[in-house]
Scaffold this motif. Structure first.
Motif, PDB file in Angstrom:
ATOM      1  N   PHE A  49     -10.043  18.896  16.672  1.00 22.64           N
ATOM      2  CA  PHE A  49      -9.027  19.581  16.407  1.00 22.64           C
ATOM      3  C   PHE A  49      -8.850  20.659  15.714  1.00 22.64           C
ATOM      4  CE2 PHE A  49      -5.120  18.935  13.664  1.00 22.64           C
ATOM      5  CZ  PHE A  49      -4.096  18.905  14.023  1.00 22.64           C
ATOM      6  N   ASN A  50      -9.618  21.381  14.987  1.00 19.34           N
ATOM      7  CA  ASN A  50      -9.752  22.410  14.501  1.00 19.34           C
ATOM      8  C   ASN A  50     -10.135  23.734  15.744  1.00 19.34           C
ATOM      9  OD1 ASN A  50     -11.010  24.555  13.012  1.00 19.34           O
ATOM     10  ND2 ASN A  50     -13.311  23.726  12.769  1.00 19.34           N
ATOM     11  N   ARG A  51     -10.350  23.388  16.124  1.00 16.33           N
ATOM     12  CA  ARG A  51     -10.956  24.665  17.963  1.00 16.33           C
ATOM     13  C   ARG A  51      -9.550  24.902  18.383  1.00 16.33           C
ATOM     14  NH1 ARG A  51     -16.395  25.246  21.260  1.00 16.33           N
ATOM     15  NH2 ARG A  51     -17.269  24.854  20.067  1.00 16.33           N
ATOM     16  N   VAL A  52      -8.953  23.167  18.637  1.00 11.96           N
ATOM     17  CA  VAL A  52      -7.511  23.747  19.057  1.00 11.96           C
ATOM     18  C   VAL A  52      -6.355  23.406  18.321  1.00 11.96           C
ATOM     19  CG1 VAL A  52      -5.704  22.495  20.300  1.00 11.96           C
ATOM     20  CG2 VAL A  52      -7.620  21.582  20.758  1.00 11.96           C
ATOM     21  N   VAL A  53      -6.569  23.930  16.993  1.00 11.45           N
ATOM     22  CA  VAL A  53      -5.572  24.508  16.191  1.00 11.45           C
ATOM     23  C   VAL A  53      -6.054  25.892  15.913  1.00 11.45           C
ATOM     24  CG1 VAL A  53      -5.333  24.223  14.079  1.00 11.45           C
ATOM     25  CG2 VAL A  53      -5.389  22.715  14.527  1.00 11.45           C
ATOM     26  N   THR A  54      -7.242  26.432  16.076  1.00 18.03           N
ATOM     27  CA  THR A  54      -7.428  27.972  15.866  1.00 18.03           C
ATOM     28  C   THR A  54      -6.916  28.764  17.115  1.00 18.03           C
ATOM     29  OG1 THR A  54      -9.084  27.586  14.646  1.00 18.03           O
ATOM     30  CG2 THR A  54      -9.148  29.255  15.648  1.00 18.03           C
ATOM     31  N   ARG A  93      -4.152  31.146   9.639  1.00 15.56           N
ATOM     32  CA  ARG A  93      -5.174  30.802  10.522  1.00 15.56           C
ATOM     33  C   ARG A  93      -6.094  31.047  10.132  1.00 15.56           C
ATOM     34  NH1 ARG A  93      -9.064  33.531  13.221  1.00 15.56           N
ATOM     35  NH2 ARG A  93      -9.540  32.761  15.333  1.00 15.56           N
ATOM     36  N   GLU A  94      -6.421  31.924   8.740  1.00 20.71           N
ATOM     37  CA  GLU A  94      -7.605  32.389   8.406  1.00 20.71           C
ATOM     38  C   GLU A  94      -7.667  30.975   7.481  1.00 20.71           C
ATOM     39  OE1 GLU A  94     -10.262  34.271   8.710  1.00 20.71           O
ATOM     40  OE2 GLU A  94      -9.414  34.842  10.853  1.00 20.71           O
ATOM     41  N   ILE A  95      -6.036  30.096   6.777  1.00 17.48           N
ATOM     42  CA  ILE A  95      -6.708  29.380   5.811  1.00 17.48           C
ATOM     43  C   ILE A  95      -7.244  28.242   6.946  1.00 17.48           C
ATOM     44  CG2 ILE A  95      -4.871  27.386   4.618  1.00 17.48           C
ATOM     45  CD1 ILE A  95      -3.702  30.339   3.312  1.00 17.48           C
ATOM     46  N   ALA A  96      -6.541  28.317   7.633  1.00 19.07           N
ATOM     47  CA  ALA A  96      -6.316  26.589   8.697  1.00 19.07           C
ATOM     48  C   ALA A  96      -8.024  26.643   9.106  1.00 19.07           C
ATOM     49  CB  ALA A  96      -5.743  26.334  10.239  1.00 19.07           C
ATOM     50  N   VAL A  97      -9.096  27.619   9.285  1.00 17.72           N
ATOM     51  CA  VAL A  97     -10.047  27.560   9.821  1.00 17.72           C
ATOM     52  C   VAL A  97     -10.322  27.246   8.933  1.00 17.72           C
ATOM     53  CG1 VAL A  97     -11.671  28.977  11.518  1.00 17.72           C
ATOM     54  CG2 VAL A  97      -9.614  29.520  12.247  1.00 17.72           C
ATOM     55  N   GLY A  98     -10.446  28.059   7.508  1.00 18.99           N
ATOM     56  CA  GLY A  98     -11.103  27.737   6.089  1.00 18.99           C
ATOM     57  C   GLY A  98     -11.318  26.515   6.112  1.00 18.99           C
ATOM     58  N   LEU A  99     -10.124  26.072   6.060  1.00 17.36           N
ATOM     59  CA  LEU A  99      -9.653  24.848   5.780  1.00 17.36           C
ATOM     60  C   LEU A  99     -10.715  23.823   6.165  1.00 17.36           C
ATOM     61  CD1 LEU A  99      -6.604  24.041   4.413  1.00 17.36           C
ATOM     62  CD2 LEU A  99      -8.425  24.392   2.821  1.00 17.36           C
ATOM     63  N   TYR A 100     -10.855  23.962   7.825  1.00 10.48           N
ATOM     64  CA  TYR A 100     -11.414  22.618   9.128  1.00 10.48           C
ATOM     65  C   TYR A 100     -13.365  23.046   8.874  1.00 10.48           C
ATOM     66  CZ  TYR A 100      -6.976  21.088  10.434  1.00 10.48           C
ATOM     67  OH  TYR A 100      -5.501  20.705  10.583  1.00 10.48           O
ATOM     68  N   PHE A 108     -10.958  31.636  -3.160  1.00 15.38           N
ATOM     69  CA  PHE A 108     -10.439  31.950  -2.122  1.00 15.38           C
ATOM     70  C   PHE A 108      -9.381  31.703  -1.874  1.00 15.38           C
ATOM     71  CE2 PHE A 108     -10.934  33.629   2.577  1.00 15.38           C
ATOM     72  CZ  PHE A 108     -10.671  34.983   1.951  1.00 15.38           C
ATOM     73  N   ILE A 109      -8.993  30.156  -1.312  1.00 16.04           N
ATOM     74  CA  ILE A 109      -7.905  29.672  -0.934  1.00 16.04           C
ATOM     75  C   ILE A 109      -6.869  29.883  -2.269  1.00 16.04           C
ATOM     76  CG2 ILE A 109      -6.952  27.676  -0.199  1.00 16.04           C
ATOM     77  CD1 ILE A 109      -9.065  26.756   0.813  1.00 16.04           C
TER      78      ILE A 109
END
Length: 164
Positions: A49-54, A93-100, A108-109
């Motif tokens: 899911f992390n890869r798909v969202v990114t 995108r950076e927030i999503a990648v960092g959270l996952y 930082f968030i």
């Protein structure tokens, strides 16, 4: 040849090249997104899911950049709303990648959230005080671009390349 006309031709040619590059990036990004779906089945659900969202958020960024370049090519100006939209998508995108991936700390968030707030306020103000025909009617005058096929959009730019 007049230097202004020469500059216009060069910038038109460069923006057309960027449009083709962004179109290629859109195609490659879409293929990568479709291929990343297999990781949901083969790896853990969270990793896939992390890869798909990114991948999806990255494609949205490229779409927004494509829109900005088309607008520049047609109107010879860059809209502040297009730039802020792309920047907001990059931060999201950076927030999503960092959270996952659990790489970012809470400070930082929070700083990225503050940046999102500033960008959101900036976007609202850019629409409200747009230079288009009056500041208060600018929101009503902002028209969504029509959904055209990519070939229709790119056909508009062929004469510019062929005339060189």
């Amino acid at each position: 040849m007049d230097s202004t006309k020469f500059f216009k031709k060069v910038t038109d040619m460069i923006s057309t090249i960027f449009l083709y590059i962004l179109l290629l990036a859109l195609i490659v990004g879409m293929i990568k997104t479709l291929l990343d779906i297999r990781f949901i089945l083969s790896e853990s659900l969270e990793s896939g899911f992390n890869r798909v969202v990114t991948s999806v958020l990255t494609v949205f960024i490229v779409i927004d950049l494509f829109k900005a370049f088309v607008d520049y090519h047609e109107n010879d100006r860059i809209k502040l709303t297009d730039v802020t939209d792309a920047t907001i998508l990059i931060v999201l995108r950076e927030i999503a990648v960092g959270l996952y991936s659990k790489e970012f700390g809470s400070q930082f968030i929070l700083s990225l959230a503050a940046l999102l707030l500033v960008l959101g306020v900036m976007r609202v103000l850019a629409i409200k005080y747009s230079p288009a025909k009056g500041s208060h009617t600018a929101v009503q005058n902002e028209v969504q671009p029509s959904k055209q096929s990519i070939s229709t959009v790119l056909d508009k730019y062929k004469p510019a390349l062929e005339s060189n």
